[in-house]
Design a protein around this motif. Structure first.
Motif, PDB file in Angstrom:
ATOM      1  N   LEU A 145       0.822  -1.212   0.000  1.00 32.04           N
ATOM      2  CA  LEU A 145       0.000   0.000   0.000  1.00 32.04           C
ATOM      3  C   LEU A 145       0.855   1.261   0.000  1.00 32.04           C
ATOM      4  O   LEU A 145       0.373   2.344  -0.359  1.00 32.04           O
ATOM      5  N   TYR A 146       2.118   1.116   0.401  1.00 32.93           N
ATOM      6  CA  TYR A 146       2.986   2.274   0.581  1.00 32.93           C
ATOM      7  C   TYR A 146       4.237   2.247  -0.290  1.00 32.93           C
ATOM      8  O   TYR A 146       4.928   3.258  -0.395  1.00 32.93           O
ATOM      9  N   SER A 147       4.537   1.115  -0.885  1.00 35.50           N
ATOM     10  CA  SER A 147       5.792   0.981  -1.637  1.00 35.50           C
ATOM     11  C   SER A 147       5.612  -0.009  -2.780  1.00 35.50           C
ATOM     12  O   SER A 147       4.765  -0.910  -2.722  1.00 35.50           O
ATOM     13  N   SER A 148       6.436   0.177  -3.822  1.00 33.74           N
ATOM     14  CA  SER A 148       6.406  -0.738  -4.961  1.00 33.74           C
ATOM     15  C   SER A 148       7.372  -1.903  -4.790  1.00 33.74           C
ATOM     16  O   SER A 148       7.488  -2.752  -5.680  1.00 33.74           O
ATOM     17  N   LEU A 149       8.081  -1.937  -3.647  1.00 30.54           N
ATOM     18  CA  LEU A 149       9.001  -3.042  -3.399  1.00 30.54           C
ATOM     19  C   LEU A 149       8.250  -4.365  -3.350  1.00 30.54           C
ATOM     20  O   LEU A 149       7.152  -4.452  -2.788  1.00 30.54           O
ATOM     21  N   GLU A 150       8.839  -5.392  -3.945  1.00 29.33           N
ATOM     22  CA  GLU A 150       8.237  -6.724  -3.917  1.00 29.33           C
ATOM     23  C   GLU A 150       9.202  -7.706  -3.271  1.00 29.33           C
ATOM     24  O   GLU A 150      10.421  -7.613  -3.447  1.00 29.33           O
ATOM     25  N   PHE A 151       8.637  -8.649  -2.548  1.00 33.65           N
ATOM     26  CA  PHE A 151       9.430  -9.664  -1.869  1.00 33.65           C
ATOM     27  C   PHE A 151       8.911 -11.030  -2.298  1.00 33.65           C
ATOM     28  O   PHE A 151       7.860 -11.472  -1.851  1.00 33.65           O
ATOM     29  N   GLN A 152       9.644 -11.649  -3.205  1.00 33.82           N
ATOM     30  CA  GLN A 152       9.219 -12.921  -3.767  1.00 33.82           C
ATOM     31  C   GLN A 152       9.941 -14.079  -3.074  1.00 33.82           C
ATOM     32  O   GLN A 152      11.174 -14.100  -3.014  1.00 33.82           O
ATOM     33  N   ALA A 153       9.152 -15.005  -2.570  1.00 28.48           N
ATOM     34  CA  ALA A 153       9.755 -16.181  -1.955  1.00 28.48           C
ATOM     35  C   ALA A 153      10.498 -16.991  -3.011  1.00 28.48           C
ATOM     36  O   ALA A 153       9.988 -17.197  -4.120  1.00 28.48           O
ATOM     37  N   PRO A 154      11.721 -17.439  -2.730  1.00 27.86           N
ATOM     38  CA  PRO A 154      12.485 -18.202  -3.724  1.00 27.86           C
ATOM     39  C   PRO A 154      11.835 -19.552  -4.001  1.00 27.86           C
ATOM     40  O   PRO A 154      11.235 -20.168  -3.116  1.00 27.86           O
ATOM     41  N   THR A 155      11.946 -19.993  -5.237  1.00 25.98           N
ATOM     42  CA  THR A 155      11.368 -21.288  -5.638  1.00 25.98           C
ATOM     43  C   THR A 155      12.443 -22.332  -5.905  1.00 25.98           C
ATOM     44  O   THR A 155      12.121 -23.489  -6.177  1.00 25.98           O
ATOM     45  N   ASN A 156      13.715 -21.928  -5.807  1.00 21.86           N
ATOM     46  CA  ASN A 156      14.796 -22.851  -6.167  1.00 21.86           C
ATOM     47  C   ASN A 156      15.346 -23.639  -4.977  1.00 21.86           C
ATOM     48  O   ASN A 156      16.226 -24.478  -5.147  1.00 21.86           O
ATOM     49  N   GLY A 157      14.853 -23.370  -3.769  1.00 21.63           N
ATOM     50  CA  GLY A 157      15.333 -24.106  -2.601  1.00 21.63           C
ATOM     51  C   GLY A 157      16.717 -23.704  -2.144  1.00 21.63           C
ATOM     52  O   GLY A 157      17.287 -24.336  -1.248  1.00 21.63           O
ATOM     53  N   ASN A 158      17.285 -22.647  -2.746  1.00 21.33           N
ATOM     54  CA  ASN A 158      18.609 -22.185  -2.358  1.00 21.33           C
ATOM     55  C   ASN A 158      18.552 -21.550  -0.969  1.00 21.33           C
ATOM     56  O   ASN A 158      17.775 -20.618  -0.726  1.00 21.33           O
ATOM     57  N   GLU A 159      19.377 -22.046  -0.037  1.00 23.48           N
ATOM     58  CA  GLU A 159      19.336 -21.562   1.344  1.00 23.48           C
ATOM     59  C   GLU A 159      19.690 -20.084   1.443  1.00 23.48           C
ATOM     60  O   GLU A 159      19.075 -19.333   2.199  1.00 23.48           O
ATOM     61  N   LYS A 160      20.686 -19.646   0.667  1.00 20.69           N
ATOM     62  CA  LYS A 160      21.104 -18.249   0.705  1.00 20.69           C
ATOM     63  C   LYS A 160      19.979 -17.335   0.239  1.00 20.69           C
ATOM     64  O   LYS A 160      19.730 -16.285   0.840  1.00 20.69           O
ATOM     65  N   ASP A 161      19.267 -17.716  -0.820  1.00 20.74           N
ATOM     66  CA  ASP A 161      18.145 -16.915  -1.310  1.00 20.74           C
ATOM     67  C   ASP A 161      17.022 -16.874  -0.286  1.00 20.74           C
ATOM     68  O   ASP A 161      16.361 -15.847  -0.112  1.00 20.74           O
ATOM     69  N   TRP A 162      16.788 -17.986   0.394  1.00 19.63           N
ATOM     70  CA  TRP A 162      15.712 -18.030   1.384  1.00 19.63           C
ATOM     71  C   TRP A 162      16.042 -17.127   2.575  1.00 19.63           C
ATOM     72  O   TRP A 162      15.167 -16.417   3.071  1.00 19.63           O
ATOM     73  N   ILE A 163      17.296 -17.146   3.017  1.00 22.68           N
ATOM     74  CA  ILE A 163      17.703 -16.293   4.131  1.00 22.68           C
ATOM     75  C   ILE A 163      17.553 -14.822   3.747  1.00 22.68           C
ATOM     76  O   ILE A 163      17.081 -13.998   4.533  1.00 22.68           O
TER      77      ILE A 163
END
Length: 266
Positions: free
Chosen positions: A74-92
């Motif tokens: 509602l306040y920002s265009s930033l998006e936070f997409q959950a990773p789909t590749n199972g990579n631990e670094k991306d998930w953290i």
């Protein structure tokens, strides 16, 4: 464990930091030299819960993060997409990235603000200082190597575990540089330190790193530079000569308006 050095002049400050390699050390300025290193979330929770458990802290953190996920669009265009590749670094990163945005905009979080620049750390130490102020310097390269040696391939697993409401037994810290940077973070050369638990100070956690004096494995890892408040005006002059003021640290009109108060000091 912090090697304290009394700084009596700008020349002494430059002499100390000239030996600290840019890619190894990070810095944090605090406007009062007696303050502990603790996260804003831990500090705020202690105001309402006496001796909170980590489980209580993480539960509160998760509530704030979930609400942020639900309404930040509602306040920002930033998006936070959950990773789909199972990579631990991306998930953290996915779990830490909203905390970095929340921190920048005033939410108390487990993250501690640091910078790669000792001069920007000096700015934050000076800004609002009424007593002797300080700059902490930490060798994150040595800290990371120590953790990689003691945890090995399990280190990413332990990093993931810090977001669980259950209490994690391992005490460690690690640096975090977000994938998505806002303008303020780039200007301030910002980086975050992430504690594995919320209900401990930085000193509590660093006790687990086998630091003797200020050394680990024979290398310097911790300094605390303490500045005399009597020289505050001179240090502001030096920063202004380097074009480090509120106007350059904070983007836009906010920084310009903040910078006007320097007319009182200079």
């Amino acid at each position: 464990m912090w090697k304290e050095i009394k700084i009596e002049s700008w020349h002494e400050f430059n002499d100390v930091i000239s030996h600290l390699h840019y890619n190894e050390w990070i810095f944090r300025g605090q406007r009062n030299s007696v303050w502990d290193l603790q996260s804003s979330l831990y500090r705020e929770i202690q105001k309402v819960i006496h001796q909170p458990t980590n489980t209580e802290c993480v539960t509160i953190e998760n509530k704030m993060v979930n609400e942020f996920y639900s309404s930040s669009h509602l306040y920002s265009s930033l998006e936070f997409q959950a990773p789909t590749n199972g990579n631990e670094k991306d998930w953290i990163n996915f779990r830490l990235e909203p905390l970095s945005v929340m921190q920048d905009y005033g939410t108390p979080t487990r993250l501690l603000d640091w910078t790669c620049s000792p001069y920007i750390a000096a700015f934050f130490a000076l800004d609002g200082a009424e007593d002797d102020f300080s700059i902490y310097a930490l060798n994150v390269k040595e800290i990371e190597e120590y953790d990689n040696n003691r945890y090995g391939d399990y280190f990413f697993h332990y990093k993931q575990a810090i977001f669980s409401p259950e209490t994690i037994s391992e005490l460690f810290i690690f640096s975090y540089d977000p994938y998505q940077k806002n303008e303020r973070l780039r200007i301030q050369q910002g980086v975050f330190l992430v504690p594995s638990v919320i209900n401990k100070t930085m000193d509590d956690i660093l006790k687990m790193y086998n630091i003797r004096g200020n050394k680990m494995n024979g290398n310097d890892v911790t300094y605390k530079l303490i500045f005399n408040k009597e020289n505050l005006q001179d240090y502001w002059y030096k920063l202004k000569q380097m074009n480090i003021t509120h106007e350059t640290i904070y983007p836009g009109l906010e920084g310009f308006c903040r910078s006007l108060k320097l007319h009182i000091l200079l």
